[in-house]
Write an enzyme that holds these catalytic residues in place. Structure first.
Site, short mmCIF file in Angstrom:
data_model
loop_
_atom_site.label_atom_id
_atom_site.label_comp_id
_atom_site.label_asym_id
_atom_site.label_seq_id
_atom_site.Cartn_x
_atom_site.Cartn_y
_atom_site.Cartn_z
CG ASN A 23 -0.21 0.04 2.53
OD1 ASN A 23 0.70 -0.76 2.77
ND2 ASN A 23 -0.60 0.94 3.41
CG HIS A 24 3.46 2.74 2.84
ND1 HIS A 24 3.93 3.84 3.53
CD2 HIS A 24 2.46 2.25 3.61
CE1 HIS A 24 3.26 4.00 4.65
NE2 HIS A 24 2.37 3.03 4.73
CG HIS A 72 1.38 -5.05 1.45
ND1 HIS A 72 2.60 -5.05 2.09
CD2 HIS A 72 0.67 -4.03 2.00
CE1 HIS A 72 2.64 -4.06 2.98
NE2 HIS A 72 1.46 -3.44 2.95
CG HIS A 147 -1.29 -4.03 5.34
ND1 HIS A 147 -0.80 -2.80 4.97
CD2 HIS A 147 -2.64 -3.90 5.37
CE1 HIS A 147 -1.81 -1.96 4.79
NE2 HIS A 147 -2.93 -2.60 5.03
#
Length: 218
Positions: A23-24, A72, A147
């Protein structure tokens, strides 16, 4: 249709590394949490754009020996998602705020059945029944995801069918957690979890390159 990478575990020396998008790996997260600022400071604006382009090429998930699903974040707001649906996602873009791609990157497991809202405000929380259904639908045995910081570097949930693995020890120099990784060895692919502690590193303050707004709360 974009490929979902399938690769095999073996006892041979590893000759390749398979990366997955998290997500990053997006422009917005890079700007807020400091990666963009660090790259610009140490390299140049050209590399900021290059990283953004590379992140859009990363696969969203992997399957090991047709049995272990690696991602992730987590699973989906609807049942019936197949590996072919994930392969069909156009990943060459910035992550949207809803849909399969978003949920792969942002979702988290929860200890009770069903689905619920995400504590992050993006994605969702999903229970052991959701995990079991996804594995059955796709003839898989196990989900491995990351995550979330875990005190011991990992946590086994959902009746042993889901493992969260977190490889950054003492996250942000503040959490005191261990790091961990998993080794899968053929032919049975039994997960061998290895944990480790943080070691000294260069004296750079956590979030040193983060957005100024975030630094106000440190």
């Amino acid at each position: 249709m974009q490929p979902l990478f399938h690769f095999a575990a073996s006892n041979l020396v590893i000759s390749a590394i398979y990366l997955a998008r998290g997500n990053h790996e997006s422009r917005s997260m890079n700007k807020i949490y400091g990666f963009e600022g660090e790259v610009r400071s140490k390299l140049s604006e050209k590399f900021v754009e290059l990283f953004a382009e590379v992140f859009c090429c990363l696969p969203l998930a992997h399957v090991i020996n047709q049995k272990v699903f690696v991602v992730h974040g987590g699973l989906f707001s609807v049942d019936g998602v197949k590996l072919s649906d994930i392969k069909a996602v156009d990943r060459f873009c910035e992550p949207p705020e809803e849909g399969l791609m978003c949920e792969l990157l942002w979702s988290d497991p929860q200890p009770f059945p069903g689905r619920g809202p995400s504590k992050r405000g993006v994605g969702l929380s999903f229970g052991a029944d959701v995990t079991r259904k996804f594995l059955q639908d796709n003839n898989l045995d196990l989900i491995v995801r990351s995550h979330e910081v875990k005190d011991e570097g990992y946590e086994i949930e959902h009746d042993g069918k889901l493992i969260t693995i977190f490889s950054a020890p003492n996250y942000c120099d503040q959490m005191g957690n261990k790091g961990a990784y998993i080794r899968f060895e053929a032919p049975d692919l039994k997960p061998n979890i290895v944990t480790f502690s943080a070691v000294p590193h260069p004296d750079v303050k956590p979030m040193a390159y983060a957005n100024n707004f975030l630094r106000m709360f440190q």
